[in-house]
Design an enzyme around this catalytic site. Sequence first.
Site, PDB file in Angstrom:
ATOM      1  N   ASP A  38       0.913  -1.221  -0.292  1.00  0.00           N
ATOM      2  CA  ASP A  38       0.105   0.031  -0.209  1.00  0.00           C
ATOM      3  C   ASP A  38       0.263   0.950   0.187  1.00  0.00           C
ATOM      4  O   ASP A  38       2.310   0.776   0.729  1.00  0.00           O
ATOM      5  CB  ASP A  38      -0.910   0.117   1.595  1.00  0.00           C
ATOM      6  CG  ASP A  38      -1.562   1.693   1.451  1.00  0.00           C
ATOM      7  OD1 ASP A  38      -2.289   1.586   0.392  1.00  0.00           O
ATOM      8  OD2 ASP A  38      -1.307   1.731   2.517  1.00  0.00           O
ATOM      9  N   ASP A  40      -0.130   5.583   1.044  1.00  0.00           N
ATOM     10  CA  ASP A  40      -0.307   6.396   2.036  1.00  0.00           C
ATOM     11  C   ASP A  40      -0.023   5.642   2.854  1.00  0.00           C
ATOM     12  O   ASP A  40      -0.976   4.256   3.349  1.00  0.00           O
ATOM     13  CB  ASP A  40      -2.070   7.039   2.106  1.00  0.00           C
ATOM     14  CG  ASP A  40      -2.133   8.048   0.704  1.00  0.00           C
ATOM     15  OD1 ASP A  40      -0.430   8.722   0.483  1.00  0.00           O
ATOM     16  OD2 ASP A  40      -2.504   7.455  -0.481  1.00  0.00           O
ATOM     17  N   GLU A  85     -13.910   4.887   7.873  1.00  0.00           N
ATOM     18  CA  GLU A  85     -12.862   4.350   7.593  1.00  0.00           C
ATOM     19  C   GLU A  85     -11.977   3.093   8.772  1.00  0.00           C
ATOM     20  O   GLU A  85     -12.241   1.607   7.908  1.00  0.00           O
ATOM     21  CB  GLU A  85     -11.819   5.074   6.771  1.00  0.00           C
ATOM     22  CG  GLU A  85     -10.997   4.147   5.971  1.00  0.00           C
ATOM     23  CD  GLU A  85      -9.792   4.790   5.142  1.00  0.00           C
ATOM     24  OE1 GLU A  85      -9.412   5.879   5.404  1.00  0.00           O
ATOM     25  OE2 GLU A  85      -8.043   4.456   4.600  1.00  0.00           O
ATOM     26  N   SER A 153      -2.578   1.209  -4.730  1.00  0.00           N
ATOM     27  CA  SER A 153      -2.983   2.202  -4.175  1.00  0.00           C
ATOM     28  C   SER A 153      -4.773   2.977  -4.017  1.00  0.00           C
ATOM     29  O   SER A 153      -4.381   3.441  -5.573  1.00  0.00           O
ATOM     30  CB  SER A 153      -1.975   3.876  -3.973  1.00  0.00           C
ATOM     31  OG  SER A 153      -2.261   4.514  -3.769  1.00  0.00           O
ATOM     32  N   ALA A 154      -4.963   3.506  -3.347  1.00  0.00           N
ATOM     33  CA  ALA A 154      -6.172   4.033  -3.447  1.00  0.00           C
ATOM     34  C   ALA A 154      -6.089   5.115  -2.961  1.00  0.00           C
ATOM     35  O   ALA A 154      -7.716   5.911  -2.944  1.00  0.00           O
ATOM     36  CB  ALA A 154      -7.401   3.465  -2.137  1.00  0.00           C
ATOM     37  N   ASP A 227      -2.155  -0.347   6.007  1.00  0.00           N
ATOM     38  CA  ASP A 227      -2.093  -0.311   7.315  1.00  0.00           C
ATOM     39  C   ASP A 227      -3.295  -0.029   7.294  1.00  0.00           C
ATOM     40  O   ASP A 227      -3.429  -0.287   8.452  1.00  0.00           O
ATOM     41  CB  ASP A 227      -1.818   0.958   6.981  1.00  0.00           C
ATOM     42  CG  ASP A 227      -2.548   2.584   6.607  1.00  0.00           C
ATOM     43  OD1 ASP A 227      -2.305   1.724   5.126  1.00  0.00           O
ATOM     44  OD2 ASP A 227      -2.390   3.048   7.000  1.00  0.00           O
TER      45      ASP A 227
HETATM   46  P1  TMP Z   1      -4.395   3.654   0.543  1.00  0.00           P
HETATM   47  O1  TMP Z   1      -3.570   3.958   1.606  1.00  0.00           O
HETATM   48  O2  TMP Z   1      -5.648   2.337   0.580  1.00  0.00           O
HETATM   49  O3  TMP Z   1      -4.448   4.040  -0.572  1.00  0.00           O
HETATM   50  O4  TMP Z   1      -6.238   4.335   0.841  1.00  0.00           O
HETATM   51  C1  TMP Z   1      -6.040   6.391   0.394  1.00  0.00           C
HETATM   52  C2  TMP Z   1      -5.991   6.692   1.778  1.00  0.00           C
HETATM   53  O5  TMP Z   1      -6.625   7.643   1.722  1.00  0.00           O
HETATM   54  C3  TMP Z   1      -7.186   6.618   2.667  1.00  0.00           C
HETATM   55  O6  TMP Z   1      -6.454   5.792   4.104  1.00  0.00           O
HETATM   56  C4  TMP Z   1      -8.056   6.852   2.273  1.00  0.00           C
HETATM   57  C5  TMP Z   1      -7.623   8.523   2.625  1.00  0.00           C
HETATM   58  N1  TMP Z   1      -8.428   9.366   1.844  1.00  0.00           N
HETATM   59  C6  TMP Z   1      -7.683  11.004   2.140  1.00  0.00           C
HETATM   60  O7  TMP Z   1      -6.733  10.844   2.313  1.00  0.00           O
HETATM   61  N2  TMP Z   1      -8.831  12.164   1.580  1.00  0.00           N
HETATM   62  C7  TMP Z   1      -9.518  11.804  -0.443  1.00  0.00           C
HETATM   63  O8  TMP Z   1     -10.640  12.748  -0.462  1.00  0.00           O
HETATM   64  C8  TMP Z   1      -9.714  10.146  -0.023  1.00  0.00           C
HETATM   65  C9  TMP Z   1     -10.726   9.984  -0.983  1.00  0.00           C
HETATM   66  C10 TMP Z   1      -8.943   9.406   0.351  1.00  0.00           C
HETATM   67 MG    MG Z   2      -2.979   3.520   3.766  1.00  0.00          MG
END
Ligand code: TMP
Ligand code: MG
Length: 297
Positions: A38, A40, A85, A153-154, A227
């Site tokens: 991942d 972030d 979340e 990554s999201a 995470d």
């Molecule tokens: P990830 O760590 O799984 O790749 O997900 C991305 C993180 O981004 C998730 O914990 C939520 C966050 N996020 C923001 O901080 N701002 C936003 O506008 C969105 C849609 C997600």
């Molecule tokens: Mg993350």
Amino acid sequence: MVSELDKATVRMKDPEQVKNIISALRKGGAGKLQVISDFDMTLTRFGFNGRRCPTSHNIIDNSRVISEEGRKKLKDLLHYYYPIEIDPYRTMEDKLPLMVEWWTKAHNLLSQQKILKSDIAQMVKESDVMLRDGFNIFFDQLHQSRVPLFIFSAGVGDVLEEIIRQAGVFHPNVNVVSNYMDFNDSGILKGFREPLIHTYNKNNTVLKNTEYFQQLCTRTNILLLGDSMGDLSMADGVTSLENILRVGFLNDRVEEQRGKYLEAYDIVLEKDETLDVVNGILRFILPQTELVQPKSP
Ligand code: TMP
Ligand code: MG
């Protein structure tokens, strides 16, 4: 075997099992290994000097190109949806549609802000984002050993790529699947490309049509870094999986989430802002290449 596992931040439900998996990964060697991570709050720091560090989305939200009104709306979304979340008392099924809602609303707001492709490098430069301590050893070690690093990554792909580019570690062994921005001919953001990736669909449903999918299946030993509970399905696309070691960074609401994380992740790192443990494991698994010494005259 790996002295970093004695750190005070490390928790394991079954240390013996962890030892066995690490031995199996070492036996398989660099040729069989891939790292699926991942981005972030896994490769980047959760906090620094008592302050939260930004996600790739937050880097855009906090930048000068976003209007005051836009920034407020994005903050409101974060304050509403982030507690959902990470809520340990709600199921993933329950959270999933709400995450789609968050990402969709946030991406729509960002798409109204006339963000330029050429703004991104400056946004990243001016942000408080930090990769976890030891990131250079992590990226360089994998590159030297020719182990693919797949970042799933999201967050926002364009932003995260810029972060690792500016850090000087965007080596050719790094592959990214994420939410990529779509710009018009004038370089202005008009939307985000499909499929939408959020915290709880990080699995083969979004990977099936990616170029990386084939490569993903040929490396059957996996080190998975995440995470969130949603990161655990990132390796589901690997069909002939042999060994997997799951390392989870537990950053927030530690006491409440500990039980769940210990059940799901082989190694849980509590409030650990470094990649020390991961680097220690890699040092043990991968053959160490000699450091090239400069020749004396
Ligand atoms: P990830 O760590 O799984 O790749 O997900 C991305 C993180 O981004 C998730 O914990 C939520 C966050 N996020 C923001 O901080 N701002 C936003 O506008 C969105 C849609 C997600
Ligand atoms: Mg993350």
